[in-house]
Structure formats: C-alpha cells, structure tokens
Write a protein that holds these residues in place. Structure first.
Motif, PDB file in Angstrom:
ATOM      1  N   ASN A   1       4.580   6.684  -9.477  1.00  0.00           N
ATOM      2  CA  ASN A   1       3.539   5.677  -9.278  1.00  0.00           C
ATOM      3  C   ASN A   1       3.332   4.921 -10.583  1.00  0.00           C
ATOM      4  O   ASN A   1       3.296   5.524 -11.657  1.00  0.00           O
ATOM      5  CB  ASN A   1       2.201   6.328  -8.896  1.00  0.00           C
ATOM      6  CG  ASN A   1       2.169   6.803  -7.461  1.00  0.00           C
ATOM      7  OD1 ASN A   1       2.945   6.373  -6.626  1.00  0.00           O
ATOM      8  ND2 ASN A   1       1.245   7.709  -7.171  1.00  0.00           N
ATOM      9  N   ARG A  30       0.883  -1.178   0.000  1.00  0.00           N
ATOM     10  CA  ARG A  30       0.000   0.000   0.000  1.00  0.00           C
ATOM     11  C   ARG A  30       0.915   1.221   0.000  1.00  0.00           C
ATOM     12  O   ARG A  30       1.256   1.767   1.048  1.00  0.00           O
ATOM     13  CB  ARG A  30      -0.918  -0.011   1.220  1.00  0.00           C
ATOM     14  CG  ARG A  30      -2.019   1.041   1.138  1.00  0.00           C
ATOM     15  CD  ARG A  30      -3.008   0.914   2.284  1.00  0.00           C
ATOM     16  NE  ARG A  30      -2.394   1.133   3.589  1.00  0.00           N
ATOM     17  CZ  ARG A  30      -2.164   2.321   4.149  1.00  0.00           C
ATOM     18  NH1 ARG A  30      -2.488   3.424   3.509  1.00  0.00           N
ATOM     19  NH2 ARG A  30      -1.615   2.397   5.337  1.00  0.00           N
ATOM     20  N   VAL A  31       1.338   1.607  -1.213  1.00  0.00           N
ATOM     21  CA  VAL A  31       2.358   2.645  -1.355  1.00  0.00           C
ATOM     22  C   VAL A  31       1.908   3.817  -2.243  1.00  0.00           C
ATOM     23  O   VAL A  31       2.713   4.695  -2.523  1.00  0.00           O
ATOM     24  CB  VAL A  31       3.681   2.049  -1.882  1.00  0.00           C
ATOM     25  CG1 VAL A  31       4.322   1.164  -0.824  1.00  0.00           C
ATOM     26  CG2 VAL A  31       3.479   1.274  -3.165  1.00  0.00           C
ATOM     27  N   GLN A  32       0.662   3.817  -2.642  1.00  0.00           N
ATOM     28  CA  GLN A  32       0.138   4.953  -3.407  1.00  0.00           C
ATOM     29  C   GLN A  32      -0.952   5.635  -2.594  1.00  0.00           C
ATOM     30  O   GLN A  32      -1.715   4.987  -1.876  1.00  0.00           O
ATOM     31  CB  GLN A  32      -0.398   4.492  -4.757  1.00  0.00           C
ATOM     32  CG  GLN A  32       0.703   4.044  -5.694  1.00  0.00           C
ATOM     33  CD  GLN A  32       0.238   3.823  -7.124  1.00  0.00           C
ATOM     34  OE1 GLN A  32      -0.845   4.220  -7.517  1.00  0.00           O
ATOM     35  NE2 GLN A  32       1.072   3.173  -7.914  1.00  0.00           N
ATOM     36  N   PHE A  56       4.040   8.388  -0.245  1.00  0.00           N
ATOM     37  CA  PHE A  56       5.246   7.584  -0.416  1.00  0.00           C
ATOM     38  C   PHE A  56       6.268   8.262  -1.315  1.00  0.00           C
ATOM     39  O   PHE A  56       7.465   8.282  -0.997  1.00  0.00           O
ATOM     40  CB  PHE A  56       4.875   6.206  -0.969  1.00  0.00           C
ATOM     41  CG  PHE A  56       5.989   5.211  -0.888  1.00  0.00           C
ATOM     42  CD1 PHE A  56       6.134   4.422   0.231  1.00  0.00           C
ATOM     43  CD2 PHE A  56       6.905   5.072  -1.921  1.00  0.00           C
ATOM     44  CE1 PHE A  56       7.172   3.502   0.319  1.00  0.00           C
ATOM     45  CE2 PHE A  56       7.939   4.167  -1.851  1.00  0.00           C
ATOM     46  CZ  PHE A  56       8.071   3.383  -0.711  1.00  0.00           C
ATOM     47  N   VAL A 100      -0.410   7.680  -0.115  1.00  0.00           N
ATOM     48  CA  VAL A 100      -0.010   7.795   1.294  1.00  0.00           C
ATOM     49  C   VAL A 100       1.215   8.707   1.475  1.00  0.00           C
ATOM     50  O   VAL A 100       1.820   8.722   2.544  1.00  0.00           O
ATOM     51  CB  VAL A 100       0.275   6.400   1.913  1.00  0.00           C
ATOM     52  CG1 VAL A 100      -0.991   5.581   1.985  1.00  0.00           C
ATOM     53  CG2 VAL A 100       1.360   5.668   1.136  1.00  0.00           C
ATOM     54  N   THR A 114       8.750   3.790   6.063  1.00  0.00           N
ATOM     55  CA  THR A 114       8.104   4.502   4.968  1.00  0.00           C
ATOM     56  C   THR A 114       6.613   4.681   5.273  1.00  0.00           C
ATOM     57  O   THR A 114       6.046   3.938   6.068  1.00  0.00           O
ATOM     58  CB  THR A 114       8.245   3.708   3.659  1.00  0.00           C
ATOM     59  OG1 THR A 114       7.620   2.435   3.843  1.00  0.00           O
ATOM     60  CG2 THR A 114       9.697   3.505   3.289  1.00  0.00           C
ATOM     61  N   PRO A 115       5.970   5.651   4.632  1.00  0.00           N
ATOM     62  CA  PRO A 115       4.513   5.749   4.784  1.00  0.00           C
ATOM     63  C   PRO A 115       3.830   4.583   4.077  1.00  0.00           C
ATOM     64  O   PRO A 115       4.405   3.958   3.186  1.00  0.00           O
ATOM     65  CB  PRO A 115       4.178   7.084   4.112  1.00  0.00           C
ATOM     66  CG  PRO A 115       5.306   7.360   3.192  1.00  0.00           C
ATOM     67  CD  PRO A 115       6.516   6.691   3.785  1.00  0.00           C
ATOM     68  N   GLY A 116       2.618   4.274   4.479  1.00  0.00           N
ATOM     69  CA  GLY A 116       1.903   3.155   3.875  1.00  0.00           C
ATOM     70  C   GLY A 116       2.413   1.850   4.438  1.00  0.00           C
ATOM     71  O   GLY A 116       2.840   1.770   5.589  1.00  0.00           O
ATOM     72  N   SER A 117       2.413   0.839   3.605  1.00  0.00           N
ATOM     73  CA  SER A 117       2.825  -0.492   4.036  1.00  0.00           C
ATOM     74  C   SER A 117       3.537  -1.198   2.876  1.00  0.00           C
ATOM     75  O   SER A 117       2.899  -1.538   1.883  1.00  0.00           O
ATOM     76  CB  SER A 117       1.605  -1.298   4.474  1.00  0.00           C
ATOM     77  OG  SER A 117       1.951  -2.613   4.783  1.00  0.00           O
TER      78      SER A 117
END
Length: 107
Positions: free
Chosen positions: A54, A28-30, A34, A32, A83-86
């Motif tokens: 992205n 889950r990197v968009q 990232f 957030v 990092t942000p997200g997961s």
C-alpha cells in the motif's frame, strides 16, 4: 520513472524472457484485501516473485519479476475487475529483473 523510460528491449521481450513489471493500481484498493488477493493470484499464476504494498497516496504498488507471460497475466488480472475493491486504473512500466526476491510478499 515513467513508461517513457521503459527500454524497448524490455517491452518487446519474448514470452519466456525474464522481466520486471512495476504497476501502480488506483481506485478503492486499500482496506479491501487487495494485497492478499494480489499475492494469491501471483502464487496461482506461478513463476512470479516480488511484492505488493500500500502507498500513502491510496494506490497499491505491485512489483513482479518472472517470465514475461506470467507478469502479463498478473497485469491483466489487475485490470480485469475480478479484484477486491474497485480499480479505476493501472499504470505499469517494464524493466530488466533485479532479483533478490524470495516468493511473492505482502509488505
């Protein structure tokens, strides 16, 4: 291109050698922040040029050129969980630098 296409000379370059690292970050990197945080980390590390973008399939691609040690530090950060997200995984390949970047951009 896969990691098996990586030249041994690029992978084994010394810490000061100029390299190009391309990484694909899954999870889950968009949406957030990232890309913003990746750029900030690249600037904090210093000596790294390239971009973060992205991809349509939900991954984020990071292209970084600079010293081997600096690119490895960025890769470690991508994998570290700070990092942000997961982040569920990171795949990278190493090559000779191509140049042509001015700083580290968000695309």
């Amino acid at each position: 291109m896969t990691a098996s296409n990586t030249k041994a000379d690029d992978k084994n370059a010394g810490p000061g050698a100029a390299v190009r690292m391309t990484a694909w970050v899954r999870g889950r990197v968009q949406g957030v922040g990232f890309r913003w945080f990746t750029r900030a980390e690249a600037l904090r590390i210093g000596g790294v040029e390239g971009f973060v973008i992205n991809l349509r399939d939900g991954r984020v691609q990071v292209v970084a050129e600079g010293g081997r040690m600096e690119c490895e530090r960025l890769l470690e950060w991508l994998r570290a969980g700070d990092t942000p997200g997961s982040v569920s995984g990171v795949t990278e390949i190493w090559h000779q630098p191509r140049g042509g970047y001015d700083g580290f951009a968000i695309r």
